[in-house]
Write a protein that holds these residues in place. Sequence first.
Motif, PDB file in Angstrom:
ATOM      1  N   SER A  51       0.828  -1.195   0.000  1.00 48.85           N
ATOM      2  CA  SER A  51       0.000   0.000   0.000  1.00 48.85           C
ATOM      3  C   SER A  51       0.871   1.256   0.000  1.00 48.85           C
ATOM      4  O   SER A  51       1.845   1.353   0.755  1.00 48.85           O
ATOM      5  N   ALA A  52       0.491   2.211  -0.832  1.00 48.95           N
ATOM      6  CA  ALA A  52       1.206   3.484  -0.870  1.00 48.95           C
ATOM      7  C   ALA A  52       0.583   4.522   0.053  1.00 48.95           C
ATOM      8  O   ALA A  52       1.142   5.618   0.212  1.00 48.95           O
ATOM      9  N   MET A  53      -0.547   4.190   0.678  1.00 46.70           N
ATOM     10  CA  MET A  53      -1.233   5.156   1.530  1.00 46.70           C
ATOM     11  C   MET A  53      -1.884   4.435   2.715  1.00 46.70           C
ATOM     12  O   MET A  53      -2.111   3.218   2.671  1.00 46.70           O
ATOM     13  N   ASP A  54      -2.204   5.190   3.759  1.00 43.37           N
ATOM     14  CA  ASP A  54      -3.041   4.677   4.839  1.00 43.37           C
ATOM     15  C   ASP A  54      -4.495   4.629   4.356  1.00 43.37           C
ATOM     16  O   ASP A  54      -4.958   5.526   3.633  1.00 43.37           O
ATOM     17  N   THR A  90       0.460   2.536   5.313  1.00 45.64           N
ATOM     18  CA  THR A  90       1.450   2.673   4.240  1.00 45.64           C
ATOM     19  C   THR A  90       2.569   1.640   4.399  1.00 45.64           C
ATOM     20  O   THR A  90       3.170   1.524   5.463  1.00 45.64           O
ATOM     21  N   ARG A 103      -7.997   5.545   0.088  1.00 50.35           N
ATOM     22  CA  ARG A 103      -7.327   6.380   1.084  1.00 50.35           C
ATOM     23  C   ARG A 103      -8.239   6.661   2.285  1.00 50.35           C
ATOM     24  O   ARG A 103      -9.463   6.766   2.131  1.00 50.35           O
ATOM     25  N   ASP A 127      -3.013   3.621  -5.725  1.00 51.50           N
ATOM     26  CA  ASP A 127      -2.259   3.653  -4.470  1.00 51.50           C
ATOM     27  C   ASP A 127      -1.711   2.285  -4.059  1.00 51.50           C
ATOM     28  O   ASP A 127      -1.564   1.990  -2.867  1.00 51.50           O
TER      29      ASP A 127
END
Length: 388
Positions: A51-54, A90, A103, A127
């Motif tokens: 994952s690139a984000m929370d 993340t 997100r 993401d």
Amino acid sequence: MTSLQQARAVAYEIGCRRIGAPQTVPLSGALGYTLAAAATAQATVPTTDTSAMDGWVVSGPGPWRLDGTVTMGALPGPPLAPGRARTVTTGGAVPPGAAAVLRAEHGDLHGDRLLGLAGRPASPGSDIRRAGEEIRVGDLLAPAGTPVTPPVAAAAAVAGLDELTVYPAPRAALVLLGDEVIDSGVPAPGQVRDAFAIALPAILATQGVSITDITRVQDDRDAVRAALTRNDVDVIITTGGTGHGRCDHLVPAVGETGGVIRVRGVDIRPGHPTVLAQLGHVPVIGLPGNPFAAVAALLTIGSPLIAGLIGQPSPSLQRRVSGQDFSGVTRGTRLVAVREVAGELFAVERQGAAMITGLIDADALAVIEPSGALAGQSVQAIPMPWIH
């Protein structure tokens, strides 16, 4: 008299002949050295889809039902069924079946029911950092000859390397010649304070050179010859004694110790009495005795030799813009201490071969051809190594 271009080529060739044996060292000990072998990735980065984000990993169109949490540092969990979601932070591993990451600021959680906010869809693949999108096993991180900077070491670490193969730091002996030189106090008429024992080690350290010892030698041929008779260092750097006067003993001392003079005199002003020699396998850089001339010679001619010693390409002269007219010299190349203002080079006030104080305000050394340069023209330059 040797041209600057020829002298730089000879200096680099001499340095390459004395390059040290490669050493394999831990990453933490490799910083500041030069790669002797290419660094190649031993791991894929990311190792899996992450994952690139929370937010939440989701499968299929919303709304979704929450069925758990992705544990950081753990393997990808069980497949995510359509209509399901899991909380993720993340860097968390994306489970099979996940279509996207929603997100945290784009979703609204009610109990275990997750809704996407209007106009904020989780489009397929959004993401998610795909496995190997940065590095794959076997990818080249940095070729041999690359300085090990913090980014190189960090990339090696994330790519699974614990060690790097580097060239060792060259060991240099500094030999300071001259009866007139004192190392403390106010000089009497006819004397000068030593500027080299303080400045040269610091300049050489910026180029990866380690000074093993500093020897002060009087203007005596036997003493000079004795100071040159050693093979326990990678380079000997001398100051003074490079001219043709009765007290200039470097060149005859090199000959008497079985050495070879490769360059005697370079077509640069200041710095023309520069000497390049070889004593067996040990290079000798003979710098002029005047402080500014010595620094100018070290930066223009010594730097390619040092690059050869540490396995780096010979440094290229940079291109800058002249902010004023610069006159050339009758023959050869003029070296001018300059300061960069709004992207243009201007000469500093004090320029004499003996005037070390002019370097206080200098950012670079402009290399001016005999024809000179007009304001606005491109000129070659060498940045001062102490300027960051």
